[in-house]
Write a protein that holds these residues in place. Structure first.
Motif, PDB file in Angstrom:
ATOM      1  N   TYR A 289       8.664  -5.633 -14.793  1.00  0.00           N
ATOM      2  CA  TYR A 289       8.191  -7.189 -15.135  1.00  0.00           C
ATOM      3  C   TYR A 289       6.788  -6.926 -14.486  1.00  0.00           C
ATOM      4  O   TYR A 289       6.553  -6.155 -13.798  1.00  0.00           O
ATOM      5  N   ILE A 290       6.038  -7.903 -14.817  1.00  0.00           N
ATOM      6  CA  ILE A 290       4.736  -8.309 -14.668  1.00  0.00           C
ATOM      7  C   ILE A 290       4.710  -9.692 -14.082  1.00  0.00           C
ATOM      8  O   ILE A 290       4.960 -10.597 -15.206  1.00  0.00           O
ATOM      9  N   LEU A 291       4.440  -9.824 -13.085  1.00  0.00           N
ATOM     10  CA  LEU A 291       4.204 -11.514 -12.485  1.00  0.00           C
ATOM     11  C   LEU A 291       2.773 -11.710 -12.279  1.00  0.00           C
ATOM     12  O   LEU A 291       2.171 -11.120 -11.505  1.00  0.00           O
ATOM     13  N   SER A 292       2.157 -12.681 -12.987  1.00  0.00           N
ATOM     14  CA  SER A 292       0.787 -13.323 -12.883  1.00  0.00           C
ATOM     15  C   SER A 292       0.547 -14.756 -12.446  1.00  0.00           C
ATOM     16  O   SER A 292       1.353 -15.454 -13.168  1.00  0.00           O
ATOM     17  N   VAL A 293       0.174 -14.850 -11.242  1.00  0.00           N
ATOM     18  CA  VAL A 293      -0.055 -16.158 -10.885  1.00  0.00           C
ATOM     19  C   VAL A 293      -1.586 -16.627 -10.747  1.00  0.00           C
ATOM     20  O   VAL A 293      -1.976 -15.788  -9.974  1.00  0.00           O
TER      21      VAL A 293
END
Length: 564
Positions: A105-109
Motif C-alpha cells: 500500500y501507499i498512504l499519502s497524507v
C-alpha cells in the motif's frame, strides 16, 4: 441564541485552524507505527478530521471504506460518512494495479487530503491500519480543546512474509464466538493475515459435524478438569464444554474475510484424538479398554461412566495420550474423510491443518490390524505407518482441491508429497523441509509459544504451562534461519505464534498472554529485517499501548513498568 453563537465560534475557530495546518511542524514522535513500514516520510502539515471529512472509494472497496469510516468515527467521536466515488471526498481509497504485491500500500497524507492506494483491497486494508495508528488527539492552533488529526506523510510499505499467522486453541478451553471475533480484530490491527483455529483435542471436540453428531454430543463435554499444574492436585468435577455450530463457523469465517484474514481449521490426527474416540470408541485400536488417565485425577463423573461400561472419556488432564486413531481399520479413514469433507465445505482456506504431532505408537505396535497394515505396505516401523496415515489423508484432501499443513512430526517416516510443514520443535524440522523443497511456516516454541510465562518472577503471574518468553525474545524471532542456504529461502512462507490454552480459561487471560507479544511478532513478520531495532520498537510500543487501552484490552502491564 447563545448556543448558536457558540457553535459559530467553534466553526470559525476550526476553520481558522484548518487553514493553518498546511505548515504545521510535526516531530518524529508523530509517526510511531507498528509494524515499521519500509519507508515513512516526516512532512509538515496535518489533516484535521472534522464534520466535513468524507471517505470515498473505488468500486469494490465499500467494505474497506465503511470500516475506515467507523474507525474515524470511533477515534474522533464524530460521525464520519462514506459516500460513493461520485461525491467529492477528502479521504480516498484507490486501487493501483502498478504496485507489485497484493498486500502493498501507499498512504499519502496532506493537510487537505488523504489517499490510500493498494493493488488489492487487502493492501488498502493495511494502509487503513497504519492510518489508524497515526490519528492523534491534541490541541492545535489557538484552540485549547483536543482536535483529531493525522500528520502529513508518505508511506510506502509491503510485508516481508506472505504468511503471518496466529493460533488459538479452543479445545482445551472454549471461547465464545464474540471473543473469536475480538481476537480477529486484534490480529487485523497487527496486519496478521492467518488465523489458525485449533478445533479438536483430547479434551474437547469443538466443531459440529452433521454426519457424526456424537462428536459434539459426547466429545464436546468433559466431566471435570484437573486443578493446578499437570498432573494436578485434584479434579474440579465440573462439567465443561462447548462447540461451534456450522452456522457459527460460517459467521466467523465471514467476519475474518472482512478483515482480510484466512481462517485455517485444525482437525488433529492421528493423535490427540481422545474426544473423538470417546464419542465413537471403534476409532480406537482397543475400543473396550479404559482411557488412560493420571491416577487419582479422574472426575467422579468419568469414574461412574467407566463403571457403567463406558470405557472411553474426554480427557480431563493435559499431556499426551496413548489412545489414538487406529491406523489399521478402514473405518478410521472413512470417518476422517467424511469429517474432513464437511470441514472443507465450510472453510474456503486452501489449507487444512491436520496436526500430526505427538502421536504415541504403543497401541499400534500391539494392534493386530495396524501390524497387518504395516506388513501389507512394506512399512519398516510405526513412524512409516504414521507417514502412510498422513499421506493417505493428504491424498484425500488434495482430491478436494486443498493442501495440508502439519506439525514437524509429519517429517518422521517420510513427508507427504504436497505437505507444508509447521516447524515447532525449533528450526530443525523447517530447515529439513525447506531443503526437501517443501513450504514451511516457522513456529519454534523458543520464540512463538505464547502460553509460556512473560516474567521471570512468577509470584504475581497467573498459572502457565512453564517456560519464559519475554517480548524482546519474540521481537528477535526471524523465520528464515541463518543456516538455511539462500536458494531455499523461498520455501519459508512466514511464521506463526501459538496460544495453547491448557491453563488459559478466560478471555481476559487469553488477551493478557497475547499482548504485547503479538505486537512484537507482527513486526518480526511484516517489517524488513534491516528495519528492526529493539530500542526503537520499545519507544513505538509505548505509543501503541494506547490502542490497547482505547479498545479495553487486557495486556501484560509489567512490560511497561518503568514508564509508570
Amino acid at each position: 441564541m447563545k448556543n448558536l453563537l457558540l457553535t459559530l465560534a467553534c466553526f470559525f475557530t476550526l476553520a481558522s485552524c484548518n487553514n493553518k495546518m498546511k505548515d504545521y511542524v510535526n516531530s518524529d514522535q508523530d509517526y510511531t507505527i507498528i509494524p515499521k513500514p519500509i519507508d515513512i516520510q516526516v512532512k509538515n502539515g496535518r489533516f484535521i478530521i472534522d464534520q466535513n471529512t468524507k471517505v470515498t472509494a473505488d468500486k469494490d472497496l465499500e467494505v474497506e471504506a465503511q470500516y475506515l469510516a467507523e474507525i474515524l468515527s470511533l477515534s474522533t467521536g464524530k460521525e464520519i460518512q462514506f459516500t460513493d466515488k461520485n461525491t467529492k471526498g477528502n479521504i480516498n481509497l484507490i486501487i493501483d494495479s502498478s504496485l507489485e504485491s497484493d498486500e502493498a500500500y501507499i498512504l499519502s497524507v496532506d493537510y487537505n487530503k488523504v489517499k490510500i492506494s493498494g493493488k488489492t483491497a487487502k493492501g488498502i486494508f493495511y494502509g487503513i491500519q497504519s492510518l489508524r495508528q497515526l490519528i492523534q488527539k491534541k490541541a492545535l492552533c489557538e484552540s485549547e480543546s483536543e482536535i483529531a488529526s493525522i500528520p502529513a506523510t508518505l508511506i510506502t510499505d509491503a510485508p516481508r512474509y506472505a504468511y503471518r499467522g496466529m493460533h488459538l486453541d479452543v479445545a482445551r478451553h472454549f471461547f465464545s464466538v464474540d471473543f473469536i471475533k475480538r481476537y480477529i480484530d486484534i490480529l487485523a490491527m497487527h496486519k496478521m493475515n492467518s488465523f489458525h483455529w485449533h478445533l479438536t483435542e483430547d479434551q474437547g471436540w469443538r466443531i459440529e459435524i452433521k454426519k457424526y453428531p456424537k462428536l459434539t454430543e459426547v466429545g464436546a463435554l468433559r466431566n471435570g478438569t484437573i486443578v493446578g499444574n499437570y498432573p494436578g492436585s485434584e479434579n474440579d468435577n465440573l462439567k465443561y464444554g462447548g462447540y461451534y455450530t456450522q452456522e457459527e463457523v460460517k459467521e466467523v469465517i465471514a467476519y475474518a474475510a472482512k478483515n482480510h484474514i484466512t481462517v485455517i481449521p485444525e482437525i488433529e490426527l492421528p493423535g490427540h484424538s481422545s474426544a473423538a474416540i470417546a464419542a465413537y470408541p471403534f476409532l480406537s485400536c482397543f475400543p473396550k479398554e479404559n482411557s488412560i488417565v493420571p491416577k487419582g485425577m479422574i472426575s467422579e463423573g468419568s469414574k461412574k461412566a467407566q463403571r457403567n461400561g463406558k470405557p472411553k472419556i474426554v480427557q480431563e488432564s493435559w499431556g499426551v495420550y496413548d489412545d489414538v486413531y487406529c491406523a489399521g481399520k478402514e473405518e478410521t479413514f472413512e470417518v476422517l474423510e467424511n469429517i474432513l469433507s464437511e470441514v472443507i465445505e465450510l472453510f474456503p482456506s486452501k489449507y487444512i491443518h491436520i496436526g500430526g504431532d505427538e502421536c504415541p505408537k504403543g497401541n499400534w505396535k500391539r494392534c493386530p490390524l495396524c501390524q497387518k497394515r504395516k506388513k501389507e505396505h512394506g512399512l519398516k516401523d510405526e513412524h512409516e505407518l504414521q507417514s502412510y496415515f498422513i499421506q493417505r489423508i493428504e491424498k484425500f484432501v488434495n482430491s478436494k482441491g486443498k493442501n495440508i499443513i502439519g506439525w514437524d512430526e509429519i517429517l518422521e517416516g517420510g513427508l507427504a508429497p504436497n505437505a507444508t510443514v509447521m516447524s515447532w520443535r525449533g528450526n530443525k524440522g523447517g530447515i529439513e523441509a525447506a531443503n526437501a523443497e517443501h513450504n514451511v511456516i516457522m513456529s519454534p516454541n523458543s520464540h512463538c509459544y505464547f502460553d509460556h510465562y512473560q516474567a521471570k518472577d512468577r509470584t504475581n503471574e497467573p498459572i502457565a504451562i512453564g517456560g519464559f518468553l519475554p517480548v524482546e525474545k519474540v521481537y528477535s524471532f526471524d523465520p528464515t534461519p541463518d543456516e538455511l542456504e539462500a536458494s531455499k529461502h523461498k520455501y519459508i512462507l512466514g511464521g506463526q505464534a501459538n496460544l495453547w490454552t491448557e491453563y488459559i480459561g478466560t478471555e481476559e487471560y487469553a488477551e493478557y498472554m497475547l499482548l504485547p507479544r503479538l505486537t512484537a511478532l507482527s513486526e518480526s513478520l511484516w517489517s524488513q529485517k534491516k528495519m528492526k531495532n529493539w530500542d526503537d520498537f520499545k519507544v513505538r510500543l509505548s505509543t501503541f499501548r494506547k490502542k490497547y487501552d482505547e479498545l479495553g484490552l487486557n495486556y501484560a502491564k509489567h512490560v511497561f513498568k518503568n514508564e509508570e
